[in-house]
Design a protein around this motif. Structure first.
Motif, PDB file in Angstrom:
ATOM      1  N   PHE A 154       5.526 -34.151  29.282  1.00  0.00           N
ATOM      2  CA  PHE A 154       5.066 -33.064  30.151  1.00  0.00           C
ATOM      3  C   PHE A 154       5.770 -31.745  29.847  1.00  0.00           C
ATOM      4  O   PHE A 154       5.186 -30.668  29.958  1.00  0.00           O
ATOM      5  N   PHE A 155       7.045 -31.802  29.439  1.00  0.00           N
ATOM      6  CA  PHE A 155       7.820 -30.591  29.169  1.00  0.00           C
ATOM      7  C   PHE A 155       7.753 -30.137  27.707  1.00  0.00           C
ATOM      8  O   PHE A 155       8.403 -29.177  27.327  1.00  0.00           O
ATOM      9  N   GLY A 156       7.005 -30.863  26.873  1.00  0.00           N
ATOM     10  CA  GLY A 156       6.837 -30.470  25.479  1.00  0.00           C
ATOM     11  C   GLY A 156       7.943 -30.940  24.555  1.00  0.00           C
ATOM     12  O   GLY A 156       8.033 -30.480  23.422  1.00  0.00           O
ATOM     13  N   ARG A 157       8.780 -31.878  25.025  1.00  0.00           N
ATOM     14  CA  ARG A 157       9.882 -32.353  24.178  1.00  0.00           C
ATOM     15  C   ARG A 157       9.380 -33.394  23.184  1.00  0.00           C
ATOM     16  O   ARG A 157       8.464 -34.147  23.462  1.00  0.00           O
ATOM     17  N   ILE A 158      10.050 -33.437  22.022  1.00  0.00           N
ATOM     18  CA  ILE A 158       9.715 -34.382  20.958  1.00  0.00           C
ATOM     19  C   ILE A 158      11.007 -35.018  20.468  1.00  0.00           C
ATOM     20  O   ILE A 158      12.021 -34.335  20.322  1.00  0.00           O
ATOM     21  N   VAL A 159      10.965 -36.335  20.223  1.00  0.00           N
ATOM     22  CA  VAL A 159      12.124 -37.062  19.694  1.00  0.00           C
ATOM     23  C   VAL A 159      11.666 -37.829  18.460  1.00  0.00           C
ATOM     24  O   VAL A 159      10.699 -38.590  18.512  1.00  0.00           O
ATOM     25  N   ILE A 160      12.371 -37.616  17.334  1.00  0.00           N
ATOM     26  CA  ILE A 160      12.041 -38.278  16.077  1.00  0.00           C
ATOM     27  C   ILE A 160      13.274 -39.014  15.564  1.00  0.00           C
ATOM     28  O   ILE A 160      14.350 -38.425  15.436  1.00  0.00           O
ATOM     29  N   TYR A 161      13.105 -40.295  15.251  1.00  0.00           N
ATOM     30  CA  TYR A 161      14.190 -41.105  14.716  1.00  0.00           C
ATOM     31  C   TYR A 161      14.208 -41.121  13.192  1.00  0.00           C
ATOM     32  O   TYR A 161      15.275 -41.191  12.583  1.00  0.00           O
ATOM     33  N   LYS A 162      13.029 -41.119  12.593  1.00  0.00           N
ATOM     34  CA  LYS A 162      12.960 -41.176  11.127  1.00  0.00           C
ATOM     35  C   LYS A 162      11.823 -40.298  10.623  1.00  0.00           C
ATOM     36  O   LYS A 162      10.756 -40.227  11.236  1.00  0.00           O
ATOM     37  N   LEU A 163      12.061 -39.651   9.484  1.00  0.00           N
ATOM     38  CA  LEU A 163      11.057 -38.843   8.809  1.00  0.00           C
ATOM     39  C   LEU A 163      11.318 -38.959   7.315  1.00  0.00           C
ATOM     40  O   LEU A 163      12.442 -38.696   6.866  1.00  0.00           O
ATOM     41  N   LYS A 164      10.311 -39.365   6.574  1.00  0.00           N
ATOM     42  CA  LYS A 164      10.490 -39.580   5.136  1.00  0.00           C
ATOM     43  C   LYS A 164       9.279 -39.055   4.396  1.00  0.00           C
ATOM     44  O   LYS A 164       8.139 -39.383   4.738  1.00  0.00           O
ATOM     45  N   LEU A 165       9.518 -38.242   3.366  1.00  0.00           N
ATOM     46  CA  LEU A 165       8.465 -37.782   2.474  1.00  0.00           C
ATOM     47  C   LEU A 165       8.330 -38.778   1.334  1.00  0.00           C
ATOM     48  O   LEU A 165       9.325 -39.225   0.776  1.00  0.00           O
ATOM     49  N   ASN A 166       7.102 -39.131   0.994  1.00  0.00           N
ATOM     50  CA  ASN A 166       6.859 -40.104  -0.085  1.00  0.00           C
ATOM     51  C   ASN A 166       6.041 -39.448  -1.191  1.00  0.00           C
ATOM     52  O   ASN A 166       5.131 -38.751  -0.971  1.00  0.00           O
TER      53      ASN A 166
ATOM     54  N   ASP B 166      -4.640 -36.260   2.058  1.00  0.00           N
ATOM     55  CA  ASP B 166      -5.950 -36.329   1.407  1.00  0.00           C
ATOM     56  C   ASP B 166      -5.797 -36.261  -0.111  1.00  0.00           C
ATOM     57  O   ASP B 166      -6.482 -36.955  -0.846  1.00  0.00           O
ATOM     58  N   ASN B 167      -4.861 -35.417  -0.572  1.00  0.00           N
ATOM     59  CA  ASN B 167      -4.536 -35.275  -1.998  1.00  0.00           C
ATOM     60  C   ASN B 167      -3.030 -35.044  -2.096  1.00  0.00           C
ATOM     61  O   ASN B 167      -2.434 -34.444  -1.197  1.00  0.00           O
ATOM     62  N   SER B 168      -2.434 -35.475  -3.192  1.00  0.00           N
ATOM     63  CA  SER B 168      -1.010 -35.198  -3.372  1.00  0.00           C
ATOM     64  C   SER B 168      -0.819 -33.686  -3.475  1.00  0.00           C
ATOM     65  O   SER B 168      -1.743 -32.951  -3.845  1.00  0.00           O
ATOM     66  N   VAL B 169       0.379 -33.227  -3.126  1.00  0.00           N
ATOM     67  CA  VAL B 169       0.648 -31.790  -3.141  1.00  0.00           C
ATOM     68  C   VAL B 169       2.074 -31.561  -3.602  1.00  0.00           C
ATOM     69  O   VAL B 169       2.970 -32.360  -3.325  1.00  0.00           O
ATOM     70  N   LYS B 170       2.277 -30.469  -4.335  1.00  0.00           N
ATOM     71  CA  LYS B 170       3.615 -30.087  -4.787  1.00  0.00           C
ATOM     72  C   LYS B 170       4.044 -28.843  -4.023  1.00  0.00           C
ATOM     73  O   LYS B 170       3.258 -27.907  -3.856  1.00  0.00           O
ATOM     74  N   GLY B 171       5.283 -28.839  -3.577  1.00  0.00           N
ATOM     75  CA  GLY B 171       5.792 -27.693  -2.845  1.00  0.00           C
ATOM     76  C   GLY B 171       7.298 -27.714  -2.744  1.00  0.00           C
ATOM     77  O   GLY B 171       7.958 -28.643  -3.203  1.00  0.00           O
ATOM     78  N   LYS B 172       7.849 -26.694  -2.119  1.00  0.00           N
ATOM     79  CA  LYS B 172       9.293 -26.590  -1.863  1.00  0.00           C
ATOM     80  C   LYS B 172       9.585 -26.651  -0.365  1.00  0.00           C
ATOM     81  O   LYS B 172      10.649 -27.057   0.038  1.00  0.00           O
TER      82      LYS B 172
ATOM     83  N   LEU C 279       9.270 -28.175  -8.140  1.00  0.00           N
ATOM     84  CA  LEU C 279       8.492 -28.485  -6.943  1.00  0.00           C
ATOM     85  C   LEU C 279       8.540 -29.990  -6.687  1.00  0.00           C
ATOM     86  O   LEU C 279       8.580 -30.785  -7.621  1.00  0.00           O
ATOM     87  N   THR C 280       8.540 -30.380  -5.438  1.00  0.00           N
ATOM     88  CA  THR C 280       8.533 -31.783  -5.047  1.00  0.00           C
ATOM     89  C   THR C 280       7.105 -32.204  -4.738  1.00  0.00           C
ATOM     90  O   THR C 280       6.409 -31.527  -3.980  1.00  0.00           O
ATOM     91  N   GLU C 281       6.662 -33.305  -5.331  1.00  0.00           N
ATOM     92  CA  GLU C 281       5.308 -33.804  -5.083  1.00  0.00           C
ATOM     93  C   GLU C 281       5.361 -34.896  -4.030  1.00  0.00           C
ATOM     94  O   GLU C 281       6.189 -35.808  -4.111  1.00  0.00           O
ATOM     95  N   ILE C 282       4.488 -34.791  -3.037  1.00  0.00           N
ATOM     96  CA  ILE C 282       4.394 -35.846  -2.032  1.00  0.00           C
ATOM     97  C   ILE C 282       2.952 -36.338  -1.937  1.00  0.00           C
ATOM     98  O   ILE C 282       2.007 -35.588  -2.194  1.00  0.00           O
ATOM     99  N   PHE C 283       2.822 -37.605  -1.578  1.00  0.00           N
ATOM    100  CA  PHE C 283       1.530 -38.252  -1.421  1.00  0.00           C
ATOM    101  C   PHE C 283       1.291 -38.651   0.034  1.00  0.00           C
ATOM    102  O   PHE C 283       0.165 -38.811   0.464  1.00  0.00           O
ATOM    103  N   SER C 284       2.410 -38.844   0.752  1.00  0.00           N
ATOM    104  CA  SER C 284       2.335 -39.329   2.123  1.00  0.00           C
ATOM    105  C   SER C 284       3.669 -39.050   2.810  1.00  0.00           C
ATOM    106  O   SER C 284       4.614 -38.563   2.192  1.00  0.00           O
ATOM    107  N   PHE C 285       3.740 -39.384   4.083  1.00  0.00           N
ATOM    108  CA  PHE C 285       4.999 -39.310   4.811  1.00  0.00           C
ATOM    109  C   PHE C 285       5.002 -40.366   5.906  1.00  0.00           C
ATOM    110  O   PHE C 285       3.951 -40.862   6.326  1.00  0.00           O
TER     111      PHE C 285
END
Length: 111
Positions: free
Chosen positions: A99-111, A81-87, A29-35
């Motif tokens: 207005f049309f519900g579109r989303i654009v993401i340049y970076k995403l990182k799990l910490n 709120d608390n670290s969590v382990k998951g897959k 399992l991967t533990e994350i604290f933030s993103f």
């Protein structure tokens, strides 16, 4: 999103909700604290939450934590709120500032 390049991004289709699912490739399992996440201003998720799901069943929710990004281009940090382990880590965007519900993401990182 994961290559640290400012020239690549993920963009959704129009409509709501939208989501991104990340599955850990590690055997444990991967533990994350933030993103950290960087949107394109004007195409930012609203009413967002992170779900962490058990690897045994999609119905076995370990965590569901809301987060509230600002509508800008800045790299934003969100602490759990608390670290969590998951897959399986699923980012759900119930609505968008677009207005049309579109989303654009340049970076995403799990910490």
């Amino acid at each position: 999103m994961f290559d640290d390049s400012d020239e690549t991004c993920w963009n959704s289709d129009q409509g709501s909700p939208q989501w991104i699912e990340i599955q850990s490739e590690e055997s444990d399992l991967t533990e994350i604290f933030s993103f950290d996440i960087q949107f394109q201003g004007g195409f930012v998720g609203k009413d967002c939450y992170l779900e962490v799901v058990s690897p045994r069943s999609d119905d076995n929710l370990i965590l569901k934590q809301p987060f509230y990004p600002e509508d800008n281009n800045k790299y934003q940090h969100f602490k759990l709120d608390n670290s969590v382990k998951g897959k399986i880590f699923r980012f759900v965007f119930v609505n968008s500032t677009d207005f049309f519900g579109r989303i654009v993401i340049y970076k995403l990182k799990l910490n």
